[in-house]
Scaffold this active site. Sequence first.
Site, PDB file in Angstrom:
ATOM      1  N   PRO A  67       0.814  -1.218   0.000  1.00 41.96           N
ATOM      2  CG  PRO A  67      -0.065  -1.062   2.155  1.00 41.96           C
ATOM      3  CD  PRO A  67       0.617  -2.015   1.233  1.00 41.96           C
ATOM      4  CD  GLU A  98       1.274  -5.178  11.307  1.00 39.21           C
ATOM      5  OE1 GLU A  98       1.384  -3.972  11.032  1.00 39.21           O
ATOM      6  OE2 GLU A  98       0.175  -5.757  11.413  1.00 39.21           O
ATOM      7  NE  ARG A 128      -8.115  -7.383 -20.049  1.00 38.52           N
ATOM      8  CZ  ARG A 128      -8.374  -6.389 -20.871  1.00 38.52           C
ATOM      9  NH1 ARG A 128      -7.586  -5.324 -20.890  1.00 38.52           N
ATOM     10  NH2 ARG A 128      -9.421  -6.418 -21.678  1.00 38.52           N
ATOM     11  CG  ASP A 181      -9.560  -2.556 -22.140  1.00 37.89           C
ATOM     12  OD1 ASP A 181     -10.632  -2.906 -22.647  1.00 37.89           O
ATOM     13  OD2 ASP A 181      -8.658  -3.357 -21.813  1.00 37.89           O
TER      14      ASP A 181
END
Length: 243
Positions: free
Chosen positions: A89, A116, A154, A169
């Site tokens: 993150p 963690e 893809r 897309d």
Amino acid sequence: MRIDILTLFPEMCEAVLGESIIGRAQRKGAIEIKYTNFRDYTDSKHGTVDDYPYGGGAGMLLRAQPIYDAFMAICAETETRPHLIYMSPQGKTLTQARAHELSKLNNIAILCGHYEGVDERLIEEIVDEEISIGDFVLTGGELPAMVLVDCIARHVDGVLSSEECYKEDSHFSGLIEYPQYTRPASWRGREVPGVLLSGHHANIEKWRREQSLVRTLSKRPDILKTESLSEKDKEFLKKFSNI
């Protein structure tokens, strides 16, 4: 293209990535996905891969040694050093453009964190890039890794039937994709836009471009701030300044 996934749960990843388009792409040899359980490389006689963080704090931290040795084994097998991505993150948010760039590499490896996170020294030693799929935290890196693999794959030749399948897309050209329709032409009183039934390709392309502009303005106006628009596009968008 070969993709290696370093994970404590290889069966979880294989179950998902072995299905549908990505599964078919592997079976026909367009891409190769390998799974390495770094628990198999731990030097702990108890098979542990985590430990308490120095300085205290909640949760456990993945040790550097098992992951490092697992990655070195991949390097030895492939006789190269794959570009190693850590799903975190704290990383840069995944974009269609970055996925397209990564699809041009021959070998990448993806590290799935847990608990963690991982010992910072491992990141400093072998991680080339950190990628996030959004500003939120999950229980492990497997889901983000599978999202990344699907997004990259893809763009690899032979995975989809043609380049047009991904070049149209949302986000590939920078804009949100235009609305699409299939048969029947009328459904519950809702009609397919007449221009799509006209067979006039130039008008269809013009309509699609305009619809992408309107949708982007309505749903993701932030994209327009960085998108290079033609004077024609800008003039068209003036009609929708109230959105």
